[in-house]
Design an enzyme around this catalytic site. Structure first.
Site, short mmCIF file in Angstrom:
data_model
loop_
_atom_site.label_atom_id
_atom_site.label_comp_id
_atom_site.label_asym_id
_atom_site.label_seq_id
_atom_site.Cartn_x
_atom_site.Cartn_y
_atom_site.Cartn_z
N CYS A 3 0.84 -1.19 0.00
CA CYS A 3 0.00 0.00 0.00
C CYS A 3 0.88 1.24 0.00
O CYS A 3 2.09 1.16 0.17
CB CYS A 3 -0.89 0.02 1.24
SG CYS A 3 0.09 0.07 2.74
N CYS A 6 3.26 1.88 2.92
CA CYS A 6 4.56 1.21 2.93
C CYS A 6 5.62 2.14 2.32
O CYS A 6 6.71 2.30 2.86
CB CYS A 6 4.52 -0.06 2.07
SG CYS A 6 3.33 -1.27 2.62
N ASP A 419 42.35 -8.98 -44.58
CA ASP A 419 43.33 -9.91 -44.05
C ASP A 419 42.80 -11.30 -44.38
O ASP A 419 41.60 -11.51 -44.45
CB ASP A 419 43.42 -9.72 -42.53
CG ASP A 419 44.35 -10.74 -41.92
OD1 ASP A 419 45.46 -10.88 -42.44
OD2 ASP A 419 43.96 -11.39 -40.93
N ASP A 615 41.00 -9.06 -37.79
CA ASP A 615 40.37 -9.63 -36.60
C ASP A 615 40.42 -8.71 -35.39
O ASP A 615 39.88 -9.02 -34.35
CB ASP A 615 41.00 -11.00 -36.27
CG ASP A 615 42.47 -10.87 -35.90
OD1 ASP A 615 42.94 -9.73 -35.74
OD2 ASP A 615 43.14 -11.90 -35.81
N ASP A 619 45.77 -7.65 -36.06
CA ASP A 619 45.86 -6.64 -37.11
C ASP A 619 45.71 -5.23 -36.58
O ASP A 619 45.55 -4.29 -37.36
CB ASP A 619 44.76 -6.88 -38.15
CG ASP A 619 44.78 -8.29 -38.67
OD1 ASP A 619 45.87 -8.82 -38.82
OD2 ASP A 619 43.70 -8.84 -38.93
#
Lengths: 728, 119
Positions: A3, A6, A419, A615, A619
């Site tokens: 409620c 609270c 690559d 990658d 590289d």
């Protein structure tokens, strides 16, 4: 919480807590916002306090506050809509009562000028109060903005009308028929608010892509603890937890499959269109959709560390970055409003001193038109909105753009250098051929060759050795112990098996090379020979398999008029073979990893705008040297420092897509900037009346406000059109 | 030319001069060096210039009290920072600037400007 009381209790308790400066608990949203001094307390202590009261507190990550912010924005839009409706109604009534042809049909009470005054004041000071507030706040900082222009413009029209109603004799004395202009001030405000409303709505749509990504994060996970399965909030999952995933559920964390098999739809996160089959030891990604099977996974990355969170962060960072094309706009926008103010003063003075009668009226209306029509917003929105749509769209296809600068350069790329290993190919070499050079029983001989090779390579980490060991394991050949093992730097190995000395390595190690070697090498395979110091016993060919998308991707690039080349550490024959298989004509072979950067520079020296695809790890220098570095993400790590663009999926056709998208985004930015500049450069002078001496054309302030409202909306709308671009 | 027109012309020149002085004249930069700063976001950024030391963590707390939606986003392009500034909710940014220089920031529509100067 059961409620509202609270919420009040929790709030009171929190506020008494040392270190907490403000706390507000919302019962409806079940959220508490707490401002605290991090020197005195921390979220854990605060949640402990709440738990003492008998409630459970979940600490939300600030990233998850998006919902709350979205609600605030939605509310803002509703307020704008209501304000527009009210001001539009008032504006319609006033126009009805004052427009020459319509006014005869208006009911008598509507013609009362005091009613006009009341209605106009309502719009001016209630609907327009944010304009005043913003103007006042700006002036305190000695800055000015669009609201300043609107405030001054409408206030001038409003005050003049007030003067007309209450002191008409003053106006008459100046040789002007006293007529109020309330309809003008009200209609301007109505149209500007309409523009803001449309713009706010459209702007919300520009960032839809990132909202969708954020929405992919599941809120709960089913954790297996002590043999039981429990649903818990995602914030309580810790690394190492075992989670059960059923069909139709989204993966809650980045993890590894422990048991079970399934196929996972990764399209919403990585743009990968085909569902990916997953079984034990495979990685699963947060936000992807489990389709068919039930699996058990172990959480490896949670919260901010997941790939999804990284993607979101990267996209947000890219959207915050500045495109070089934006620099001019930055300079202009810092002078824009003061310059327009000066222009409006000039307009007034020139019309008053040199204009036709009634000079005051012309001067006033044109000044208001200049103030209203100037639209710095269109300029300010031109680049960012296109950038947000473009980078968001890219992310949906698994393309992560690091910043606006990369996007801007990418659109000029005319050469893509690939690559080989791990980019064009899978990066996992496999044994393709085993040939015995002895004439005896072939199948027995080949397994003997493999057995010798595997014995000599046992324990080696080299990718070629791995391929041989895997092949040996697959065909279950015996591996024998090796003595007197020696590694022959860069060429091969030697060792004794059952007291016989064997060599394994590059063909150059042997005095006579079998004729099959050159045929295999022409096919792009790496060849190693096995033999004794005097005789070659067998040939093992190893090749890296091409990615299925490689050929198509390169074809697409060529169709876009983009050149391609290949760089590799392999010998020219292998390089040539791979290049011709995928349709690349130019290649750079035997390039050491450290020298790939030089290859990039060599191409740049040929006046090419080079994108390097690699990658992202080995590289990195070459990626950084290229005009745009494009990295293929490995695993769930996507934050590649050296790359301008990171591809989340392994699909190489994403590269032509990324370049196409960057061109489309830049085209949109340029079109937006052109229109925004052209709009202001053309219409401000027209509003000031420069056409009047030649054509008798003047822009009424109402038309000016309509133009102004349209201008920024059209810029945002044009950016949204980017979403419709055909990417395939 | 009648007197009123002359008065209008002269006062217009004066007004233009005032606008230039008010908005565009350079103001002496006497802001002190700080490692924490509270920047209020209302019709612009106040203070609009914050001087901070290079290489030290500094905390800038932005609080927006102006409902103008233009100000709801804070962008520091050179640091790739884009943050939402919810109304009346302080947002603390802790930064360590490694290079001296001027780091401009602005609102979502590039209308309001401020800068961080690292020295």
């Amino acid at each position: 919480m059961h409620c509202a009381s609270c919420a009040v209790n929790i709030q009171r308790l929190l506020q008494r807590n040392p270190g907490v400066s403000t706390a507000s608990v919302n019962y409806a949203t079940e959220k508490a916002s707490i401002v605290y001094d991090s020197a005195q307390t921390d979220p854990q202590q605060i949640s402990a306090v709440i738990e003492k009261l008998g409630y459970k507190a979940l600490i939300t990550n600030p990233d998850e506050l998006v919902d709350v912010r979205q609600q605030a924005k939605d509310r803002e839009i509703v307020v704008l809509k209501n304000k527009f409706l009210l001001s539009a109604l008032v504006s319609a009534l006033l126009l009805w009562a004052t427009l020459p042809l319509l006014m005869q049909t208006a009911p008598l009470p509507l013609k009362n000028s005091y009613l006009h005054f009341f209605l106009a004041s309502l719009v001016q000071f209630w609907v327009g109060r944010d304009f005043y507030r913003s103007t006042w706040a700006s002036l305190k900082n000695r800055t000015a903005n669009m609201d300043t222009l609107i405030t001054i413009g409408t206030t001038v029209a409003y005050l003049y009308s007030v003067l007309v109603i209450f002191l008409p004799q003053v106006i008459s004395r100046l040789g002007v028929t006293p007529e109020p202009y309330f309809d003008t001030s009200v209609t301007i405000i109505a149209l500007i608010i309409l523009g803001k409303f449309l713009e706010a709505r459209a702007r919300g749509q520009t960032s839809q892509a990132i909202k969708k990504l954020i929405g992919l994060q599941p809120k709960t996970a089913r954790v297996v603890r002590a043999g039981k399965e429990v649903d818990i909030p995602i914030s309580e999952v810790v690394v190492g937890d075992q989670l059960r995933l059923r069909p139709g559920e989204k993966v809650p964390v980045d993890g590894v499959v422990l048991s079970g098999e399934t196929s996972v739809d990764e399209s919403l996160v990585t743009g990968e269109s085909i569902p990916v089959y997953k079984h034990a030891d495979d990685t699963v990604i947060t936000g992807t959709l489990n389709t068919t099977g039930t699996i058990l996974i172990r959480a490896q990355k949670i919260g901010r560390d997941t790939m999804l969170a990284q993607i979101i962060r990267l996209v947000e960072q890219a959207q915050a970055s500045r495109a070089p094309i934006q620099k001019l706009v930055d300079v202009i926008s810092s002078y824009f409003v003061p310059v327009v103010l000066m222009l409006s003063v000039t307009t007034f003075a020139v019309w008053y001193a040199f204009g036709p009668a009634p000079a005051l009226l012309f001067a006033l209306l044109n000044t208001v038109a200049v103030l209203i029509i100037a639209c710095p917003c269109a300029l300010g929105l031109a680049t960012p909105t296109a950038l947000v749509v473009g980078t968001g769209l890219a992310a949906q296809h698994g393309i992560l753009v690091r910043d606006a600068q990369s996007l801007e350069i990418a659109h000029r790329v005319n050469h893509v250098i690939f690559d080989k290993t791990g980019t064009l190919t899978e990066g996992k070499p496999v044994v393709t051929d085993i040939i015995s050079t002895s004439a005896n029983n072939k199948s027995q001989a080949t397994s003997h060759i493999l057995s010798l090779a595997a014995s000599l390579e046992t324990g080696s980490e080299h990718p070629l050795a791995q391929a041989i060991l895997q092949a040996a394991e697959k065909s279950a050949v015996t591996v024998s112990a090796v003595t007197h093992f020696k590694s022959l730097a860069g060429r091969g190995v030697e060792g004794k098996i059952h007291d016989t000395k064997y060599l394994l390595g590059a063909p150059q190690m042997f005095s006579s090379i079998p004729p099959q070697v050159s045929r295999l090498e022409k096919q792009g395979k790496t060849v190693v020979l096995v033999g004794t110091p005097t005789r070659v016993l067998g040939i093992i060919a190893i090749a890296d398999t091409l990615r299925p998308s490689a050929k198509h991707a390169i074809n697409l690039l060529h169709r876009q008029g983009i050149e391609t080349s290949l760089v590799t550490g392999d010998n020219p024959r292998t390089a040539s073979a791979i290049a011709s298989q995928v349709g690349i004509t130019r290649f750079f072979a035997q390039v050491l990893p450290a020298d790939k950067e030089k290859t990039v520079r060599q191409l740049q020296a040929e006046n090419k705008i080079v994108a390097m695809v690699g990658d992202g790890i080995n590289d990195a220098p070459a990626l950084a040297a290229a005009d745009v570095g494009i990295a293929m993400a490995s695993g769930t790590d996507v934050a590649m420092e050296s790359a301008g663009i990171t591809l989340v999926n392994k699909d190489l056709t994403t590269i032509p897509l990324a370049l196409k998208l960057s061109r489309a985004t830049l085209r949109t930015i340029k079109a937006n900037l052109f229109w925004a500049f052209a709009y202001n450069i053309v219409l401000i002078p027209v509003a000031a009346g420069v056409l009047y001496p030649f054509t008798r054309i003047l822009l009424s302030p109402i038309l000016a406000s309509a133009a102004m409202a349209t201008s920024s909306v059209s810029v945002v709308a044009n950016s949204l059109l980017l979403k419709r671009i055909r990417l395939t | 030319m009648s007197l009123d027109k002359i008065i209008i012309l002269i006062s217009s020149v004066g007004l233009i001069g005032f606008i230039y002085w008010f908005f565009l004249s350079r103001r002496p930069d006497d802001s002190p060096m700080v490692t924490t700063a509270a920047i209020s976001v209302s019709g612009g950024y106040s203070p609009s210039v914050t001087k901070v030391p290079v290489g030290q963590p500094v905390t800038l707390t932005f609080t927006r009290t102006d409902p103008n939606p233009c100000l709801e986003e804070l962008i520091i392009p050179d640091l790739k920072i884009k943050k939402d500034l919810p109304l009346n909710t302080p947002l603390a940014l802790t930064l360590t600037l490694t290079r001296p220089g001027v780091y401009p920031f602005h609102c979502g529509m590039n209308m309001y400007h401020g800068k961080i100067i690292a020295v």
